[in-house]
Design an enzyme around this catalytic site. Structure first.
Site, short mmCIF file in Angstrom:
data_model
loop_
_atom_site.label_atom_id
_atom_site.label_comp_id
_atom_site.label_asym_id
_atom_site.label_seq_id
_atom_site.Cartn_x
_atom_site.Cartn_y
_atom_site.Cartn_z
N ASP A 148 20.59 -11.80 -52.17
CA ASP A 148 19.81 -11.60 -50.94
C ASP A 148 20.54 -12.21 -49.74
O ASP A 148 20.20 -11.92 -48.59
CB ASP A 148 18.44 -12.29 -51.06
CG ASP A 148 17.30 -11.31 -51.28
OD1 ASP A 148 17.42 -10.15 -50.84
OD2 ASP A 148 16.30 -11.71 -51.89
N LYS A 180 14.59 -1.08 -57.41
CA LYS A 180 15.82 -1.83 -57.67
C LYS A 180 16.26 -1.63 -59.12
O LYS A 180 17.44 -1.39 -59.39
CB LYS A 180 15.59 -3.32 -57.38
CG LYS A 180 15.48 -3.61 -55.89
CD LYS A 180 14.91 -5.00 -55.58
CE LYS A 180 14.69 -5.10 -54.08
NZ LYS A 180 13.95 -6.29 -53.66
N GLN A 185 11.65 -11.77 -55.45
CA GLN A 185 10.98 -10.84 -54.54
C GLN A 185 9.97 -11.59 -53.67
O GLN A 185 9.18 -12.38 -54.17
CB GLN A 185 10.29 -9.73 -55.35
CG GLN A 185 9.72 -8.61 -54.52
CD GLN A 185 10.78 -7.78 -53.80
OE1 GLN A 185 11.87 -7.59 -54.30
NE2 GLN A 185 10.46 -7.33 -52.61
N1 GUN Z 1 10.66 -8.57 -49.59
C1 GUN Z 1 10.82 -7.76 -48.50
N2 GUN Z 1 12.13 -7.70 -48.17
C2 GUN Z 1 12.79 -8.49 -49.03
C3 GUN Z 1 14.16 -8.84 -49.19
O1 GUN Z 1 15.06 -8.42 -48.47
N3 GUN Z 1 14.44 -9.68 -50.23
C4 GUN Z 1 13.49 -10.16 -51.05
N4 GUN Z 1 13.86 -11.00 -52.01
N5 GUN Z 1 12.21 -9.87 -50.92
C5 GUN Z 1 11.87 -9.03 -49.92
#
Ligand code: GUN
Length: 288
Positions: free
Chosen positions: A123, A54, A98
């Site tokens: 998200d 990211k 996360q």
């Molecule tokens: N961990 C696995 N997939 C995701 C997601 O889409 N968002 C977040 N914040 N954590 C994750």
């Protein structure tokens, strides 16, 4: 009949190009780049890889990026205090915590995520954004399902009037996917672990979305000839071997179009996150 392989790389490149253009445009217009803050608690190795990806994508596209690494033993109160500070931070337009969270705070996941200001919730997990998705109001949509839909649109695969079947009912993929397909006038069925006669239902689908988390669960006999198959699964079956929820080798002989794993939907998620960050900034600038 040749099967179309929907390569994530191509679509991800396009999403990122669009996000990069918008980021440059906002910087010119507002005198500030869009900003993303990612909070990672603890040292989950998979999470560390995702967070690094990211950060790298942000840097590529001229999006300001802050990674906030907090120790494994972080308390709910400490995490919430960081979120509160980021909610007030004018340089930050998107906040992402996360997942998964470490054990001692995992039980408070909803309370923690709900603390993120809905307008910064890139998200799309906050109940306000979930509500907007259900009612069809403008909001932030979870990255993976949003990326799948955008891919279908760019690929010119029609949804209007088609039968779509989603296997899996998670808040992150299955449920938002249902609403996104419905909003595009598909007739949508959601299947899950209690569904009876699953193959009978999936065989009816023009668009089949697998988001279950079971390696190679969808086999050729479950797929209608010519259907579009979207595989959201990422299952590690050996240290260096990832497979999807779809048995790709079998199903590609039946499907009209199919996403591979790896190299499919996984690549769309980060690219879509970049789009959500620029969208979040735009929404915040319009609120001022
Ligand atoms: N961990 C696995 N997939 C995701 C997601 O889409 N968002 C977040 N914040 N954590 C994750």
């Amino acid at each position: 009949m040749t099967t179309r392989i929907l390569e994530g790389k191509e679509f991800a490149r396009q999403f990122k190009e669009d996000a990069g253009k918008k980021a440059a445009e906002w910087k010119e217009k507002y005198g500030m780049a869009p900003g993303l803050a990612v909070i990672i608690v603890g040292e989950n190795p998979a999470s560390q890889v995702y967070v690094r990806n990211k950060h790298k994508s942000c840097e590529e596209l001229g999006i300001h990026s802050e990674v906030i690494a907090m120790p494994e033993e972080t308390t709910k109160e400490e995490l919430i205090a960081r979120i509160d500070a980021l909610n007030e931070d004018k340089k930050i337009h998107g906040i992402l915590v996360q997942l998964p969270l470490p054990k001692q705070i995992a039980a408070h996941e909803a309370e923690i995520l709900n603390r993120i200001a809905p307008v910064k919730d890139v998200d799309g997990f906050h109940p306000v954004n979930v509500g907007r998705l259900v009612t069809g109001e403008e909001g932030l949509v979870p990255c993976t399902p949003a990326g799948c839909i955008r891919m279908l649109e760019l690929a010119g695969i029609p949804m209007d009037g088609k039968k779509a079947v989603v296997i899996g009912r998670s808040n992150i993929v299955g449920k938002p996917m249902f609403h996104l397909l419905l909003a595009r006038n598909a007739t949508v069925t959601v299947c899950h672990s209690h569904t009876q006669n699953l193959a009978e239902i999936t065989r009816d689908a023009d668009i089949l979305v697998a988001a279950i988390g079971k390696p190679k669960f969808v086999t050729a006999d479950m797929v209608k000839p010519g259907a579009t198959v979207i595989d959201v699964g990422i299952n590690r079956i050996a240290p260096k071997k990832l497979v999807g929820d779809v048995d790709f080798e079998q199903v590609k002989e039946v499907a009209g179009a199919i996403t591979p794993v790896p190299g499919g939907v996984g690549l769309l998620t980060v690219a879509m996150l970049m789009q959500n960050v620029v969208k979040a900034m735009e929404m915040q600038m319009q609120m001022r």
